[in-house]
Design a protein around this motif. Structure first.
Motif, PDB file in Angstrom:
ATOM      1  N   ALA A   1      41.724  50.529  38.407  1.00  0.00           N
ATOM      2  CA  ALA A   1      41.102  49.692  37.382  1.00  0.00           C
ATOM      3  C   ALA A   1      41.691  48.287  37.324  1.00  0.00           C
ATOM      4  O   ALA A   1      41.159  47.430  36.615  1.00  0.00           O
ATOM      5  N   ARG A   2      42.771  48.025  38.050  1.00  0.00           N
ATOM      6  CA  ARG A   2      43.266  46.655  38.151  1.00  0.00           C
ATOM      7  C   ARG A   2      42.362  45.798  39.034  1.00  0.00           C
ATOM      8  O   ARG A   2      42.448  44.566  39.017  1.00  0.00           O
ATOM      9  N   HIS A   3      41.474  46.444  39.794  1.00  0.00           N
ATOM     10  CA  HIS A   3      40.671  45.736  40.788  1.00  0.00           C
ATOM     11  C   HIS A   3      39.172  45.920  40.594  1.00  0.00           C
ATOM     12  O   HIS A   3      38.383  45.147  41.155  1.00  0.00           O
ATOM     13  N   ALA A   4      38.754  46.918  39.835  1.00  0.00           N
ATOM     14  CA  ALA A   4      37.328  47.187  39.589  1.00  0.00           C
ATOM     15  C   ALA A   4      37.230  48.047  38.345  1.00  0.00           C
ATOM     16  O   ALA A   4      38.229  48.615  37.874  1.00  0.00           O
ATOM     17  N   ALA A   5      36.035  48.145  37.795  1.00  0.00           N
ATOM     18  CA  ALA A   5      35.814  49.143  36.748  1.00  0.00           C
ATOM     19  C   ALA A   5      35.906  50.528  37.377  1.00  0.00           C
ATOM     20  O   ALA A   5      35.672  50.696  38.582  1.00  0.00           O
ATOM     21  N   VAL A   6      36.243  51.521  36.588  1.00  0.00           N
ATOM     22  CA  VAL A   6      36.427  52.873  37.111  1.00  0.00           C
ATOM     23  C   VAL A   6      35.663  53.864  36.242  1.00  0.00           C
ATOM     24  O   VAL A   6      35.755  53.834  35.011  1.00  0.00           O
ATOM     25  N   VAL A   7      34.910  54.735  36.889  1.00  0.00           N
ATOM     26  CA  VAL A   7      34.258  55.859  36.222  1.00  0.00           C
ATOM     27  C   VAL A   7      34.894  57.136  36.753  1.00  0.00           C
ATOM     28  O   VAL A   7      34.911  57.373  37.967  1.00  0.00           O
ATOM     29  N   THR A   8      35.452  57.944  35.858  1.00  0.00           N
ATOM     30  CA  THR A   8      35.991  59.248  36.217  1.00  0.00           C
ATOM     31  C   THR A   8      35.213  60.319  35.470  1.00  0.00           C
ATOM     32  O   THR A   8      34.598  60.057  34.436  1.00  0.00           O
ATOM     33  N   PHE A   9      35.266  61.534  35.974  1.00  0.00           N
ATOM     34  CA  PHE A   9      34.525  62.632  35.356  1.00  0.00           C
ATOM     35  C   PHE A   9      35.170  63.939  35.775  1.00  0.00           C
ATOM     36  O   PHE A   9      35.957  63.996  36.733  1.00  0.00           O
ATOM     37  N   SER A  10      34.853  64.999  35.066  1.00  0.00           N
ATOM     38  CA  SER A  10      35.292  66.345  35.444  1.00  0.00           C
ATOM     39  C   SER A  10      34.136  67.048  36.149  1.00  0.00           C
ATOM     40  O   SER A  10      33.018  67.116  35.617  1.00  0.00           O
ATOM     41  N   PHE A  11      34.398  67.554  37.344  1.00  0.00           N
ATOM     42  CA  PHE A  11      33.388  68.347  38.033  1.00  0.00           C
ATOM     43  C   PHE A  11      33.004  69.557  37.195  1.00  0.00           C
ATOM     44  O   PHE A  11      33.764  70.019  36.328  1.00  0.00           O
ATOM     45  N   ARG A  12      31.836  70.103  37.477  1.00  0.00           N
ATOM     46  CA  ARG A  12      31.372  71.316  36.801  1.00  0.00           C
ATOM     47  C   ARG A  12      32.442  72.415  36.900  1.00  0.00           C
ATOM     48  O   ARG A  12      33.103  72.583  37.929  1.00  0.00           O
ATOM     49  N   GLY A  13      32.624  73.129  35.796  1.00  0.00           N
ATOM     50  CA  GLY A  13      33.619  74.189  35.765  1.00  0.00           C
ATOM     51  C   GLY A  13      35.037  73.716  35.565  1.00  0.00           C
ATOM     52  O   GLY A  13      35.962  74.530  35.504  1.00  0.00           O
ATOM     53  N   HIS A  14      35.245  72.405  35.459  1.00  0.00           N
ATOM     54  CA  HIS A  14      36.576  71.834  35.285  1.00  0.00           C
ATOM     55  C   HIS A  14      36.651  71.125  33.922  1.00  0.00           C
ATOM     56  O   HIS A  14      35.676  70.523  33.480  1.00  0.00           O
TER      57      HIS A  14
ATOM     58  N   SER B   1      32.403  76.013  38.855  1.00  0.00           N
ATOM     59  CA  SER B   1      32.670  75.321  40.114  1.00  0.00           C
ATOM     60  C   SER B   1      32.041  76.054  41.287  1.00  0.00           C
ATOM     61  O   SER B   1      32.180  77.276  41.416  1.00  0.00           O
ATOM     62  N   THR B   2      31.374  75.315  42.157  1.00  0.00           N
ATOM     63  CA  THR B   2      30.893  75.852  43.427  1.00  0.00           C
ATOM     64  C   THR B   2      31.744  75.323  44.583  1.00  0.00           C
ATOM     65  O   THR B   2      31.362  75.421  45.738  1.00  0.00           O
ATOM     66  N   VAL B   3      32.890  74.744  44.255  1.00  0.00           N
ATOM     67  CA  VAL B   3      33.929  74.363  45.214  1.00  0.00           C
ATOM     68  C   VAL B   3      33.383  73.433  46.292  1.00  0.00           C
ATOM     69  O   VAL B   3      33.629  73.610  47.476  1.00  0.00           O
ATOM     70  N   GLY B   4      32.605  72.426  45.860  1.00  0.00           N
ATOM     71  CA  GLY B   4      32.162  71.390  46.778  1.00  0.00           C
ATOM     72  C   GLY B   4      30.695  71.405  47.127  1.00  0.00           C
ATOM     73  O   GLY B   4      30.216  70.496  47.816  1.00  0.00           O
ATOM     74  N   ASP B   5      29.944  72.390  46.689  1.00  0.00           N
ATOM     75  CA  ASP B   5      28.524  72.486  47.024  1.00  0.00           C
ATOM     76  C   ASP B   5      27.676  71.674  46.043  1.00  0.00           C
ATOM     77  O   ASP B   5      27.335  70.518  46.311  1.00  0.00           O
ATOM     78  N   ARG B   6      27.374  72.246  44.866  1.00  0.00           N
ATOM     79  CA  ARG B   6      26.520  71.541  43.906  1.00  0.00           C
ATOM     80  C   ARG B   6      27.238  70.368  43.249  1.00  0.00           C
ATOM     81  O   ARG B   6      26.606  69.560  42.558  1.00  0.00           O
ATOM     82  N   GLU B   7      28.520  70.237  43.508  1.00  0.00           N
ATOM     83  CA  GLU B   7      29.278  69.105  42.965  1.00  0.00           C
ATOM     84  C   GLU B   7      28.741  67.762  43.439  1.00  0.00           C
ATOM     85  O   GLU B   7      29.012  66.726  42.823  1.00  0.00           O
ATOM     86  N   VAL B   8      27.974  67.756  44.517  1.00  0.00           N
ATOM     87  CA  VAL B   8      27.370  66.492  44.957  1.00  0.00           C
ATOM     88  C   VAL B   8      26.429  65.952  43.884  1.00  0.00           C
ATOM     89  O   VAL B   8      26.274  64.730  43.729  1.00  0.00           O
ATOM     90  N   LEU B   9      25.836  66.843  43.087  1.00  0.00           N
ATOM     91  CA  LEU B   9      24.977  66.412  41.988  1.00  0.00           C
ATOM     92  C   LEU B   9      25.799  65.801  40.858  1.00  0.00           C
ATOM     93  O   LEU B   9      25.333  64.897  40.166  1.00  0.00           O
ATOM     94  N   ASP B  10      27.015  66.308  40.660  1.00  0.00           N
ATOM     95  CA  ASP B  10      27.900  65.745  39.643  1.00  0.00           C
ATOM     96  C   ASP B  10      28.261  64.306  40.004  1.00  0.00           C
ATOM     97  O   ASP B  10      28.224  63.404  39.156  1.00  0.00           O
ATOM     98  N   LEU B  11      28.619  64.092  41.264  1.00  0.00           N
ATOM     99  CA  LEU B  11      28.969  62.747  41.710  1.00  0.00           C
ATOM    100  C   LEU B  11      27.766  61.817  41.626  1.00  0.00           C
ATOM    101  O   LEU B  11      27.888  60.654  41.204  1.00  0.00           O
ATOM    102  N   ALA B  12      26.605  62.299  42.002  1.00  0.00           N
ATOM    103  CA  ALA B  12      25.408  61.469  41.926  1.00  0.00           C
ATOM    104  C   ALA B  12      25.122  61.034  40.495  1.00  0.00           C
ATOM    105  O   ALA B  12      24.705  59.895  40.248  1.00  0.00           O
ATOM    106  N   ALA B  13      25.355  61.932  39.529  1.00  0.00           N
ATOM    107  CA  ALA B  13      25.143  61.569  38.132  1.00  0.00           C
ATOM    108  C   ALA B  13      26.128  60.489  37.693  1.00  0.00           C
ATOM    109  O   ALA B  13      25.767  59.564  36.952  1.00  0.00           O
TER     110      ALA B  13
END
Length: 306
Positions: free
Chosen positions: A77-90, A97-109
């Protein structure tokens, strides 16, 4: 687990997002396209107004409030705005958690949220499981996907990608830590430990179909700039993983092999995170400010500084 061809995803649903000013830290809720509600946070750039945001994807059993992620987000955040989030199930996110499968939808959101907030350039940085997710996300939501007419991909598109401590392939059990991770995921007793001991709710179903492996996703990422970062003392994934990812890019990716570094956000120091931030912000602007213009090479000292 059964194998098969990875199916297509749909557009990101951002209808439930909470709006707020860009100049302050903001707690948010995101809803994924498959209806999972996620907790998220926006931190403005400490250096002042910017048109660039970095969306950070944590590792397995992490969350938006874990100290290691908050430390990494503070440096970025010293260099850009930052968006953080908790993956599903976390954390306080819904689902399992699907351990990397449907999590691509979380990142897309989360990427769609950053664009919805008005950031013209959005980069992604992922650690461990999050590293595999940013690779698949960039392949599925990148310029190639748009050219192939995948409806609704634009809002989820990223302008630059950094995968830190990411696996190259699924089902890897070659190290004691990964054998423990597989016990946690595949055994009922392990999933109980995950839920009550680690705050991670893990789905009990096998992948069907098996998602695109990271090493197969990498060739689909170009022309989006790609950085692969890995420690030479990573106890989970040895250095053949990042080298395989870089090789799969056909010279498009830049590879930093970090001397003495362990695994993921817990092992990423301030100096490395600063270099990653410089690389991502420069690459997202079109590459003019990104260090290490030559891609696809081992860089034992970090690959061009920052």
């Amino acid at each position: 687990m059964r194998s098969g061809t990875e199916g297509s995803f749909h557009s990101v649903d951002v209808s439930s997002l909470t709006y707020g000013p860009l100049g302050e830290t903001l707690r948010m809720s995101l809803r994924t396209d498959d209806g999972v509600l996620l907790e998220a946070r926006h931190d403005p750039c400490a250096a002042g107004p910017t048109d660039t945001a970095i969306v950070v994807a944590h590792g397995f059993t992490g969350s938006v409030d874990r100290p290691a992620l908050r430390r990494a987000a503070a440096v970025l955040a010293r260099h850009a705005a930052v968006v953080t989030f908790s993956f599903r199930g976390h954390g306080r996110s819904g689902g399992r958690s699907t351990v990397g499968d449907r999590e691509v939808l979380d990142l897309a959101a989360a990427v769609g949220r950053a664009r919805d907030l008005g950031y013209a350039r959005v980069a992604t940085a992922g650690f461990s499981m999050g590293g595999s997710v940013v690779l698949r996300h960039a392949a599925l939501y990148g310029e190639r996907g748009e050219r192939e007419g995948r409806e609704g991909r634009g809002a989820g598109r990223t302008d630059a990608v950094a995968a830190v401590s990411a696996p190259a392939r699924w089902y890897y059990r070659g190290t004691p830590p990964m054998r423990r991770v597989h016990w946690l995921i595949t055994r009922p007793a392990g999933r109980l430990v995950g839920r009550y001991g680690l705050g991670t709710r893990i789905h009990d179903r096998d992948w069907d179909p098996v998602p695109l492996p990271p090493v197969a996703a990498v060739p689909l990422i170009a022309p989006t700039p790609l950085l692969v970062v890995h420690g030479d003392r990573d106890p989970y994934f040895p250095v053949d993983h990042p080298r395989a990812l870089a090789a799969a890019s056909g010279g498009h990716a830049e590879l930093w092999l970090e001397p003495g570094m362990g695994h993921a956000e817990n092992a990423a120091g301030e100096e490395l995170l600063t270099r990653i931030a410089h690389w991502l912000t420069g690459a997202a602007r079109g590459g003019g400010d990104a260090p290490g213009a030559a891609g696809g090479r081992d860089a034992p000292g970090g690959g061009g500084g920052g």
